[in-house]
Design a protein around this motif. Structure first.
Motif, PDB file in Angstrom:
ATOM      1  N   THR A  12      64.412  16.887  19.145  1.00 23.40           N
ATOM      2  CA  THR A  12      63.093  16.931  19.774  1.00 23.40           C
ATOM      3  C   THR A  12      62.977  18.066  20.798  1.00 23.40           C
ATOM      4  N   GLY A  13      63.873  18.089  21.786  1.00 30.93           N
ATOM      5  CA  GLY A  13      63.774  19.085  22.855  1.00 30.93           C
ATOM      6  C   GLY A  13      63.953  20.507  22.332  1.00 30.93           C
ATOM      7  N   GLY A  14      64.969  20.730  21.510  1.00 30.84           N
ATOM      8  CA  GLY A  14      65.282  22.077  21.021  1.00 30.84           C
ATOM      9  C   GLY A  14      64.167  22.640  20.152  1.00 30.84           C
ATOM     10  N   ILE A  39      70.327  26.572  16.615  1.00 31.79           N
ATOM     11  CA  ILE A  39      71.521  26.210  15.835  1.00 31.79           C
ATOM     12  C   ILE A  39      71.672  24.691  15.857  1.00 31.79           C
ATOM     13  N   ASP A  40      71.826  24.095  14.683  1.00 27.18           N
ATOM     14  CA  ASP A  40      71.987  22.634  14.571  1.00 27.18           C
ATOM     15  C   ASP A  40      72.683  22.358  13.231  1.00 27.18           C
ATOM     16  N   PRO A  41      73.663  21.446  13.202  1.00 32.50           N
ATOM     17  CA  PRO A  41      74.348  21.181  11.928  1.00 32.50           C
ATOM     18  C   PRO A  41      73.478  20.475  10.899  1.00 32.50           C
ATOM     19  N   SER A  82      77.224  23.788  13.303  1.00 36.65           N
ATOM     20  CA  SER A  82      77.530  23.152  14.569  1.00 36.65           C
ATOM     21  C   SER A  82      77.994  24.196  15.576  1.00 36.65           C
ATOM     22  N   ALA A  83      77.518  24.115  16.804  1.00 34.02           N
ATOM     23  CA  ALA A  83      78.119  24.935  17.861  1.00 34.02           C
ATOM     24  C   ALA A  83      79.457  24.282  18.206  1.00 34.02           C
ATOM     25  N   THR A  84      80.507  25.080  18.232  1.00 33.38           N
ATOM     26  CA  THR A  84      81.829  24.493  18.507  1.00 33.38           C
ATOM     27  C   THR A  84      82.274  24.746  19.946  1.00 33.38           C
ATOM     28  N   GLY A 288      66.462  17.287  27.782  1.00 31.19           N
ATOM     29  CA  GLY A 288      66.566  16.127  26.888  1.00 31.19           C
ATOM     30  C   GLY A 288      67.675  15.172  27.266  1.00 31.19           C
ATOM     31  N   ASP A 289      68.077  14.406  26.274  1.00 32.78           N
ATOM     32  CA  ASP A 289      69.002  13.291  26.491  1.00 32.78           C
ATOM     33  C   ASP A 289      70.385  13.727  26.970  1.00 32.78           C
ATOM     34  N   GLY A 290      70.750  14.985  26.725  1.00 35.49           N
ATOM     35  CA  GLY A 290      72.104  15.434  27.069  1.00 35.49           C
ATOM     36  C   GLY A 290      72.308  15.701  28.546  1.00 35.49           C
ATOM     37  N   ALA A 298      64.284  10.032  26.988  1.00 36.67           N
ATOM     38  CA  ALA A 298      63.086   9.823  26.163  1.00 36.67           C
ATOM     39  C   ALA A 298      62.593  11.160  25.634  1.00 36.67           C
ATOM     40  N   GLY A 299      62.022  11.115  24.439  1.00 39.18           N
ATOM     41  CA  GLY A 299      61.484  12.331  23.849  1.00 39.18           C
ATOM     42  C   GLY A 299      60.390  12.939  24.717  1.00 39.18           C
ATOM     43  N   SER A 300      59.621  12.086  25.399  1.00 39.16           N
ATOM     44  CA  SER A 300      58.546  12.625  26.245  1.00 39.16           C
ATOM     45  C   SER A 300      59.137  13.441  27.392  1.00 39.16           C
TER      46      SER A 300
END
Ligand code: FAD
Length: 386
Positions: A12-14, A39-41, A82-84, A288-290, A298-300
């Motif tokens: 969501t955030g990215g 970048i996302d797996p 994936s970012a490693t 975001g959540d991280g 929350a997505g909002s």
């Protein structure tokens, strides 16, 4: 050399931050003066609020999933990997195949359930924290004809703090509609001394649960679950028996932020609560959540944060001082049954005051579930909320 914006995580955030920036920087992207890469797996983007509604047949898989590429603005580059490692000091992100340099970094790697923190948890219960598990739970609810249904929170923080409350209310309406409510004992188990983190919302939730004959057990910190005996045990030495357990697992941050030495003990990214910079780095942001921000996962929140970060990156690229600050804004629906909901809007300074639940609000939430794809994820209406 083009200015490089790198977004790690296309949830969501990215996705919102990349699209929001792509609209603002359209001309510079076309001229090759700026590059935006996500970048996302995963090639698939999942609208996670659907996980709560799938078990009750209110939403379905095809409304919850879209190819990530189809959501991103055309000029945004997408790398499915994936970012490693994230090397903040040297402004680089690694994957198994490449090294990506950046001028601006946005870390949006989210949170994930961590079943390993509670012995027995994964085997014992059902949950609504992955798409597959939401469908398993749908089957289990369909088979359940009576007995004790316990919904317990096994660790804070977790994604969408209102979801377990909404689940308990939805269970109440679902079995009422099936004519089985008098055969199903519903129990809500929570680690704090009140049924929700925010006191005045907690009061209202407690009142509504009492009215609906949902049993509430507080100060119950789940230590382990015994799937053979069908028991949930707490650190406080109590035991709750169940016939069907629906557990909210503890959550943690993404492996890459832990392995890169960025995360705190819980796996969360130390983030400035106003600028959203990763603490100590002016060129790196977390949303975001991280993050370790004191707001709901929350997505909002991710949406409001994405708008702040996109504005500040745009300002910096265009020679203005980045001055926009995140005020802690979160917008949360609380579904209080099939056909009714209320909405909370709050920030760092203003706690929420829940208005009465209405059908109109429930309807708005269902409509919003569709608007997510065409409006929010596309970065079309920054800060509209999930
Ligand atoms: C049951 C449920 C109900 C919810 N209901 C609501 C609701 O009603 N309203 C609301 O506002 N929010 C709700 N949410 C929460 C909302 O879905 C999340 O807060 C939101 O998705 C957070 O966005 P994010 O970008 O931080 O993380 P995510 O959307 O989870 O995205 C994280 C992305 O990072 C990627 N990633 C992870 N590791 C790496 C790596 N090493 N390299 C590259 N990419 C990586 C992942 O693949 C993922 O795509 C709900 C969540 C759940 C589970």
């Amino acid at each position: 050399m083009p200015k490089k914006v790198l977004v790690v995580g296309g949830g969501t955030g990215g996705t919102i931050v990349a699209n929001n920036l792509a609209h603002r920087l359209h001309d510079q992207l076309v001229k090759g003066e700026v590059e935006i890469t996500v970048i996302d797996p995963s090639s698939l983007h999942i609208y996670q609020p659907a996980y709560l509604l799938i078990p009750f047949g209110i939403m379905h898989r095809n409304e919850a999933v879209r190819p990530e590429r189809s959501l991103l603005a055309e000029k945004v580059r997408f790398r499915q990997e994936s970012a490693t490692k994230i090397d903040l000091a040297n402004r680089a992100v690694y994957s198994d195949s490449t090294r990506l340099e950046y001028d601006y970094l946005v870390i949006a790697t989210g949170a994930k359930p961590d079943y390993s923190q509670v012995p027995g948890l994964e085997k014992a219960g059902y949950d609504f924290y992955t798409l597959d598990n939401a469908y398993k739970l749908r089957e289990a609810l369909g088979r359940f004809k009576g007995g004790k249904l316990v919904t317990a929170v096994a660790g804070i923080p977790f994604k969408c703090p209102t979801a377990p409350i909404e689940f308990a209310f939805l269970v109440d309406s679902y079995f009422t509609r099936l004519g089985l409510r008098d055969k199903v004992q519903v129990s809500y188990v929570y680690p704090l001394p009140r049924p929700f983190t925010i006191p005045n919302v907690a009061e209202e939730v407690q009142r509504m649960m009492e009215n609906r004959k949902i049993e509430v057990s507080l100060l119950f910190n789940v230590e382990s679950v015994d799937p053979e005996k069908k028991e949930i045990r707490s650190l406080e030495g109590e035991t709750v028996k169940y016939d069907l357990a629906v557990l909210t697992p503890p959550h943690t941050g993404a492996d890459v932020v832990k392995k890169s030495g960025i995360a705190d003990k819980g796996g969360w990214i130390p983030t400035d609560r106003y600028s959203l910079n990763v603490k100590g780095y002016d060129d790196a942001y977390a949303i975001g959540d991280g993050t370790d921000l004191p707001v709901s996962k929350a997505g909002s929140a991710a949406d409001f944060e994405a708008a702040v970060v996109a504005t500040n990156i745009w300002d910096d690229i265009n020679g203005f001082a980045p001055t926009l600050r995140y005020d802690g804004k979160v917008m949360c629906f609380i579904i209080t049954g099939i056909g009714e909901a209320t909405m909370l809007l709050f920030d760092y300074e203003h706690p929420p005051k829940p208005p009465p639940a209405t059908f109109a609000c429930y309807w708005y939430k269902l409509v919003y579930n569709r608007l997510y794809w065409t409006v929010t994820a596309k970065g079309m209406l920054p800060g509209f909320g999930v």
